[in-house]
Structure formats: C-alpha cells, structure tokens
Scaffold this active site. Structure first.
Site, PDB file in Angstrom:
ATOM      1  N   GLY A 137      61.484   1.108  48.616  1.00 50.58           N
ATOM      2  CA  GLY A 137      61.130   2.378  49.664  1.00 50.58           C
ATOM      3  C   GLY A 137      60.232   3.220  48.790  1.00 50.58           C
ATOM      4  O   GLY A 137      59.569   2.854  47.806  1.00 50.58           O
ATOM      5  N   ASN A 138      60.211   4.349  49.332  1.00 53.55           N
ATOM      6  CA  ASN A 138      59.464   5.551  48.769  1.00 53.55           C
ATOM      7  C   ASN A 138      60.070   6.607  48.851  1.00 53.55           C
ATOM      8  O   ASN A 138      60.911   6.820  49.511  1.00 53.55           O
ATOM      9  CB  ASN A 138      57.786   5.364  49.346  1.00 53.55           C
ATOM     10  CG  ASN A 138      57.765   5.707  50.835  1.00 53.55           C
ATOM     11  OD1 ASN A 138      58.263   6.573  51.407  1.00 53.55           O
ATOM     12  ND2 ASN A 138      57.199   4.827  51.442  1.00 53.55           N
ATOM     13  N   SER A 139      59.418   7.861  48.466  1.00 53.80           N
ATOM     14  CA  SER A 139      60.220   9.349  48.368  1.00 53.80           C
ATOM     15  C   SER A 139      59.734  10.038  49.575  1.00 53.80           C
ATOM     16  O   SER A 139      59.972  11.385  49.328  1.00 53.80           O
ATOM     17  CB  SER A 139      60.060   9.827  47.051  1.00 53.80           C
ATOM     18  OG  SER A 139      58.582  10.080  46.668  1.00 53.80           O
ATOM     19  N   SER A 140      59.288   9.437  50.666  1.00 49.70           N
ATOM     20  CA  SER A 140      58.732  10.551  51.631  1.00 49.70           C
ATOM     21  C   SER A 140      59.969  10.990  52.411  1.00 49.70           C
ATOM     22  O   SER A 140      60.866  10.181  52.645  1.00 49.70           O
ATOM     23  CB  SER A 140      57.986   9.797  52.812  1.00 49.70           C
ATOM     24  OG  SER A 140      57.834  10.502  53.882  1.00 49.70           O
ATOM     25  N   ALA A 184      55.178   7.517  55.643  1.00 52.64           N
ATOM     26  CA  ALA A 184      54.516   6.807  54.770  1.00 52.64           C
ATOM     27  C   ALA A 184      55.083   5.133  54.707  1.00 52.64           C
ATOM     28  O   ALA A 184      56.364   4.769  54.521  1.00 52.64           O
ATOM     29  CB  ALA A 184      55.060   7.309  53.306  1.00 52.64           C
TER      30      ALA A 184
END
Length: 424
Positions: free
Chosen positions: A215-218, A283
């Site tokens: 995943g990502n930090s959005s 994102a």
C-alpha cells in the site's frame, strides 16, 4: 490545518447556538476555533441554554455570554457584535432559527447579530429528517442561500431517538474547516446544483495473502475535502474511497468503499457514466502481485514467495476514463481531473515530471503535489499547481496556494468551474 499567522490579529468569530439537542457539539466547535487562534464570542438562544449552560460557553470562549438585546444595553451588543464579526456560524441551526433569519426577525441577540452582520454567515442545520425536508424549511433554505447566506448540507446519520437520515449536525471539525475555507475567500455558493461529481480518495491495498498487502501512506484527506466542498456547493457527490484514515463522511455525499486498484477501477467505471466531473484524487498502486496466496505465506518455509515478488501492472484508471469519453461511453462534456504525486531528482523537478504526465494522460486538469516524507500524504495542509491546456494548445500552471485541504479543494474546484464556464 491553517492557523492564524503569528503577529496577525485574531479573527472575531461569532458562534451562534440555537435550541437543539446537538447544542452540546457547539462546545467542540468553539474549542476548535479557539485552538486555531481565533477570538470566539458565543451567542446562544434562550432555548440553547436549556441544553448547555452559560458557564460552559463562557469558560470555553473566554468571553461573556448573553441572549437578550437588553443585556448590557450601554454596549449596544446587538449592533457591536455583528459589526465586529469576521464570520458568524450558527451550529446547530434549527428549523426555527432559520425561519426567523429568513423572515428578518431580530427578537433576540442572535437574530439581531445576524441582521447586522455584513461578514460571511454560515448555518449548520440540525433537525429531524422530516423537518429538513418540509416544504417550509426548503423554501427558507433557498431564500437564505439566494441572499448569500451559506446553509451547509446536514450529515446523514443517527438522529435523536431511533431515527436515521439527513439532518444530523456535521462533525464540528468539518464545520470549523468550512468556516476557515470561507474566511480564506472561498465562498460555498452552491453554484454546482444539479452536477454529478465522482471523486476517488485514499490509497489502494494490493494483497500478497489474506493478511499482507502492498500500500501507500495516502490518508484520503484531500479527496474527502474535495467531496465535502463539492457537496456543500450543491453537487450530487459520489466518493469512491480506498484505504483512508478514519475520516468523517462528507455531508451529503454517497460513499463507496473499495480496497484494490481493480475494485477502484470498476467503481469509477460504474459511477462515472453519468458524471459531469470526475476527480481522480486516489493514490492508486501502479502494480499488484501477480498471484495472491489464498492462505498466509509462512516465513522461512520452502518455496515462499515473500523474498521474491512477481508484479503485474494495474489498469490506468484516469487514462481509461479519457478513452471512454473519446468513445462516447461517458459524457463528452464530462471534465476529467487527475492528481500527480511527484518528486524531483537530478533529471528534473516535480513540476517537469508532472507536465509529461499531463500530456500523457490526456485529462482536462492535473493537480500536482510534490510529495515526500512529511509532505502532503497524511498532512493537514497542502499546496501545488493545477495544470491545464490553453486554447492555443499550450500547458499553463495555476499555483494552488498553501492551506488546509478544504481550502486547497476549493481552489481546485474553482479551476474546474472556470474551465467549465470557458467551454460553455
């Protein structure tokens, strides 16, 4: 969140409180505004004090509390409070107080203050669904909005007793951010009535097995802020939300929850078919694992896939929407807005990379963020540029001034509105 700048004068904000069960939430609103450096004066109605005592509002605001125009007559309060206000926000605003204001009544300190005020006036309704949908209330709301008073859309949720529906007071933090958005010069003028706006928000999760994902930090804050401002401007909003922080649902918006890029792709395809504006603020992961294990992958076991991952490319959702518009599968006049999270390096700046992406994607507008540790993702403030194409085919950039994500959302939507007007 943007605070009053050091050395600048605190803004004078009047918080009106009318007599509804949600009056207790005004305490959180007062605290939020005070913590952001504003001077707050609480002006309740007499019935509001049946729910929250005068001493509570005085302690939280640091200012005296009055309800009657005959209190401290020598100070001419019913005139002075309204004249000195930078904003007046009434939360909760009951059906009764809105009816009085629509009729120009001034039979207590709060209604007299509103009648005097020349600053932005924001009403945050709270009442049972039947009262909100009653013809008399709808006419009063239309009258107030026509006169330039901002009447926020109420939230949908649990009301007094077992009732659920539209009419719940929005979260006090949401109200405070919308007040600050108006104070920043971005009026919620409800000029998007009749428009359908589809917005994606948050990150995606691409699963390796039932418990692990990429995943990502959005946080989803910018997408949620866009949905909030668009809904408050009168649009019918569908918010397609991936992985996000625990954020309050934007008032008046329909929310669709997804997790993976493919789920997001399918949801955007479905809801964009009749849209007037589509904003891809999510994102989205560019790649996903080629095969997701059906059971948890064990560390150290023979043949484990944890040390080496085979990845496949996810669909380019924004580019796909551009192609669908060209093929007539969505409205030809639908405006498509993309987001680019970029970093600079030795070969070019974040803006230069975004220019290449804008030409490649074929969307109408591209919001560019320069990201990195402590920048944009998960933060409360934002800034950047909006890229668009001129009639001569040249790309121009509009600076999005730093501010809260609601203020940035208003600037982005102003760009969308400007492009729509130019094309009509």
């Amino acid at each position: 969140m943007s605070k009053t700048q050091p050395g600048s004068s605190p803004r004078n904000i009047v918080v009106g409180v009318s007599g509804g069960i949600a009056a207790y939430k005004a305490c959180h609103l007062v605290r939020n505004l005070k913590e952001h450096g504003d001077n707050v004066r609480v002006v309740p109605t007499a019935n509001a004090l049946k729910f929250v005592g005068k001493a509570t509002f005085e302690a939280l605001s640091g200012n005296p509390v009055s309800t009657d125009v005959f209190d401290n007559v020598d100070e001419v309060q019913h005139v002075n409070i309204g004249q000195s206000a930078d904003a007046v926000v009434i939360a909760p605003a009951t059906a009764d107080i809105m009816a009085k204001i629509a009729c120009g009544r001034a039979d207590d300190l709060l209604t007299a203050t509103v009648l005097v005020a020349t600053c932005p006036v924001i009403l945050a309704p709270a009442m049972h669904t039947e009262m909100w949908e009653n013809g008399a209330t709808r006419d009063n709301v239309a009258t107030l909005r026509r006169r330039g008073i901002t009447v926020l859309e109420p939230a949908h949720g649990r009301l007094t007793g077992k009732d659920t529906g539209p009419g719940r007071l929005p979260d006090p933090a949401q109200i405070a951010e919308l007040v600050r958005t108006e104070l920043a010069g971005h009026r919620l003028n409800f000029d998007w009535s009749g428009k359908k706006v589809v917005i994606s928000a948050g990150g995606t999760r691409e699963y390796l097995d039932p418990v692990r994902f990429i995943g990502n930090s959005s946080s989803g804050r910018q997408g949620f802020a866009l949905a909030e401002v668009a809904a408050q401007r009168g649009a019918k909003v569908v918010l397609v939300a991936g992985a996000t922080d625990e954020l309050p649902v934007p008032s008046g918006a329909e929310i669709v929850r997804v997790e993976t890029a493919r789920e997001l792709h399918d949801a955007m395809d479905k809801h964009s078919q009749a849209a007037d504006v589509v904003i891809m603020a999510a994102a989205v992961a560019d790649y996903r694992p080629a095969d997701a294990a059906e059971s948890k992958l064990k560390k150290g076991s023979s043949g484990t896939a944890l040390s080496t991952l085979e990845m496949v490319e996810n669909p380019d959702i924004l580019k796909g929407l551009v192609e669908k518009r060209e093929a007539g599968q969505i409205k030809s006049q639908c405006l498509l807005v993309g987001f680019a999270a970029e970093t600079g390096d030795q070969s070019g700046s974040a803006l230069e990379y975004a220019l290449e992406k804008f030409r490649r994607k074929g969307c109408d507008l591209l919001m560019v963020n320069e990201v990195g540790r402590g920048k944009v993702f998960g933060q409360l403030d934002n800034s950047g540029w909006v890229l668009s194409e001129t009639a001569a085919g040249e790309v121009e950039s509009t600076v999005v001034e730093p501010g809260s994500k609601q203020v940035v959302a208003a600037q982005i939507l102003d760009c969308v509105d400007g492009l729509a007007r130019a094309r009509n």
